[in-house]
Design an enzyme around this catalytic site. Structure first.
Site, short mmCIF file in Angstrom:
data_model
loop_
_atom_site.label_atom_id
_atom_site.label_comp_id
_atom_site.label_asym_id
_atom_site.label_seq_id
_atom_site.Cartn_x
_atom_site.Cartn_y
_atom_site.Cartn_z
N TYR A 15 -2.65 4.37 9.19
CA TYR A 15 -2.00 3.13 8.74
C TYR A 15 -0.89 2.69 9.69
O TYR A 15 -0.32 1.62 9.56
CB TYR A 15 -1.47 3.32 7.31
CG TYR A 15 -1.45 2.05 6.48
CD1 TYR A 15 -2.63 1.40 6.11
CD2 TYR A 15 -0.25 1.50 6.06
CE1 TYR A 15 -2.61 0.26 5.35
CE2 TYR A 15 -0.22 0.34 5.29
CZ TYR A 15 -1.41 -0.27 4.95
OH TYR A 15 -1.39 -1.41 4.18
N TYR A 37 0.83 -1.20 0.00
CA TYR A 37 0.00 0.00 0.00
C TYR A 37 0.87 1.25 0.00
O TYR A 37 1.98 1.25 0.55
CB TYR A 37 -0.96 -0.01 1.21
CG TYR A 37 -1.85 1.18 1.19
CD1 TYR A 37 -2.65 1.42 0.07
CD2 TYR A 37 -1.85 2.10 2.22
CE1 TYR A 37 -3.43 2.54 0.01
CE2 TYR A 37 -2.64 3.23 2.16
CZ TYR A 37 -3.42 3.45 1.05
OH TYR A 37 -4.19 4.57 0.98
P1 NAI Z 1 -7.45 -10.34 3.93
O1 NAI Z 1 -7.67 -10.10 5.39
O2 NAI Z 1 -8.51 -11.02 3.17
O3 NAI Z 1 -6.05 -11.12 3.71
C1 NAI Z 1 -4.98 -11.08 4.62
C2 NAI Z 1 -4.49 -12.51 4.75
O4 NAI Z 1 -3.28 -12.63 5.51
C3 NAI Z 1 -5.53 -13.41 5.44
O5 NAI Z 1 -5.91 -14.46 4.58
C4 NAI Z 1 -4.79 -13.92 6.65
O6 NAI Z 1 -5.21 -15.18 7.09
C5 NAI Z 1 -3.36 -13.91 6.13
N1 NAI Z 1 -2.37 -14.08 7.20
C6 NAI Z 1 -2.29 -13.37 8.36
N2 NAI Z 1 -1.30 -13.86 9.12
C7 NAI Z 1 -0.73 -14.90 8.43
C8 NAI Z 1 0.34 -15.79 8.69
N3 NAI Z 1 1.05 -15.73 9.84
N4 NAI Z 1 0.65 -16.73 7.75
C9 NAI Z 1 -0.05 -16.81 6.60
N5 NAI Z 1 -1.07 -15.98 6.30
C10 NAI Z 1 -1.42 -15.04 7.20
O7 NAI Z 1 -7.20 -8.88 3.33
P2 NAI Z 1 -6.62 -8.37 1.91
O8 NAI Z 1 -7.00 -6.94 1.86
O9 NAI Z 1 -7.02 -9.27 0.82
O10 NAI Z 1 -5.04 -8.40 2.17
C11 NAI Z 1 -4.13 -9.00 1.28
C12 NAI Z 1 -2.91 -8.12 1.09
O11 NAI Z 1 -3.28 -6.94 0.38
C13 NAI Z 1 -2.25 -7.65 2.40
O12 NAI Z 1 -0.84 -7.66 2.23
C14 NAI Z 1 -2.74 -6.22 2.50
O13 NAI Z 1 -1.91 -5.42 3.29
C15 NAI Z 1 -2.71 -5.83 1.03
N6 NAI Z 1 -3.45 -4.61 0.71
C16 NAI Z 1 -4.75 -4.47 1.09
C17 NAI Z 1 -5.43 -3.30 0.83
C18 NAI Z 1 -6.84 -3.10 1.31
O14 NAI Z 1 -7.30 -1.95 1.38
N7 NAI Z 1 -7.56 -4.17 1.62
C19 NAI Z 1 -4.79 -2.16 0.10
C20 NAI Z 1 -3.43 -2.44 -0.30
C21 NAI Z 1 -2.79 -3.62 0.00
#
Ligand code: NAI
Length: 274
Positions: free
Chosen positions: A160, A150
């Site tokens: 953030y 991000y």
């Molecule tokens: P999400 O909450 O659906 O996905 C985050 C994932 O990380 C989850 O599936 C969770 O179980 C996993 N996770 C957490 N700890 C873990 C561990 N120890 N080992 C393996 N997996 C683990 O949310 P989202 O938004 O799809 O996030 C995915 C990526 O996108 C993240 O890196 C987030 O920072 C990034 N992102 C999200 C934005 C948003 O506004 N939602 C904007 C820009 C980037």
């Protein structure tokens, strides 16, 4: 519309928690584009069982792995190669978690144990995923690794908190490892800097809803949604981007290049001539 961009390619997709997850959409698109892959997530995240639906839909196996554990990651790559019948062509790192954000702790009062946990889960996990892959020689030449990030890595967004510093580290790891892995095995590593997106991780951030609307009003194309982010990731996994590596690529409808929009000027009552 599918283009068979990933026909014959084998992948590992992390981070699909539920159908809002960006990784969920990437898995659906990768399946449509002809890839085979394994799904993985932290064992604790699988309790809800949502991921089983995705596995069924995309005909893929699930291999649980905590991305902070070298043992789990070693098992992940070893099993993934067995299940898929060869080396891996693409990896999606879609993992983010900050305890400081979860507990709504202000940035200047960050708890350092939580900070360290956030670094381990959200940034160092990329280094670990790459180091284990390299050691096992598990990724094919020309393979592609994408991690989601991000723009708080470049500009300050007060809400953030520690994730801004953690994303800066994530992007740096992509560049640094991208050099070494590229030189040795032509493996490409990029980060995609995505618009605010309504997912579990996204909406867990205080003030996310208002900020989502603000970003949407700044970006000439509006906020990029999870599905279009998935499309972009697919192009990066494909051979069409075979010379793209060590980049932080904005996928944000033009947000990062816009100073201010007329929409926002009008909203604050400064949009009139003169
Ligand atoms: P999400 O909450 O659906 O996905 C985050 C994932 O990380 C989850 O599936 C969770 O179980 C996993 N996770 C957490 N700890 C873990 C561990 N120890 N080992 C393996 N997996 C683990 O949310 P989202 O938004 O799809 O996030 C995915 C990526 O996108 C993240 O890196 C987030 O920072 C990034 N992102 C999200 C934005 C948003 O506004 N939602 C904007 C820009 C980037």
């Amino acid at each position: 519309m599918a283009y068979n961009l990933l026909k014959g390619k084998r992948g590992i997709i992390t981070g699909a928690l539920d159908e809002n997850s960006i990784a969920w959409k990437v898995a659906e698109k990768a399946h449509e584009e002809g890839a085979t892959f394994v799904l993985t997530n932290a064992p604790i995240a699988m309790r809800m069982g949502e991921i089983n639906k995705l596995a069924e839909k995309t005909n893929s196996q699930i291999i649980p792995a905590d991305a902070t554990s070298i043992d789990d990651l070693t098992n992940l790559y070893t099993q993934a190669q067995e299940v898929l019948g060869g080396k891996i062509d693409f990896v999606l790192h879609s993992i983010g978690m900050s305890v400081n954000i979860r507990k709504k702790i202000p940035y200047t009062e960050s708890n350092y144990e939580y900070f360290a946990k956030g670094i381990d889960v959200s940034a160092m996990s990329l280094h670990k995923m790459l180091a284990v892959a390299k050691k096992l020689d598990a990724i094919n030449e020309g393979g592609s690794v994408v991690a989601l990030t991000y723009m708080a890595a470049q500009r300050t967004y007060p809400f953030y908190t520690d994730m801004a510093d953690i994303k800066a580290m994530l992007e740096s790891i992509a560049r640094s490892f991208g050099y070494h892995y590229g030189l040795e095995k032509k493996v490409r590593i990029n980060t995609v800097s995505q618009s605010p997106t309504k997912t579990t991780a996204g909406t867990g951030i205080k003030g996310f809803g208002d900020f989502y609307d603000f970003a949407d009003k700044i970006a000439p194309l509006g906020n990029a949604d999870a599905e279009s982010c998935a499309d972009y990731c697919i192009t990066l996994f494909s051979d069409l981007t075979r010379m793209v590596t060590m980049q932080n690529l904005f996928h944000d409808g033009g947000y990062s290049s816009t100073g201010v929009s007329m929409d926002v000027m009008t909203a604050i009552g400064a949009g009139e001539e003169g």
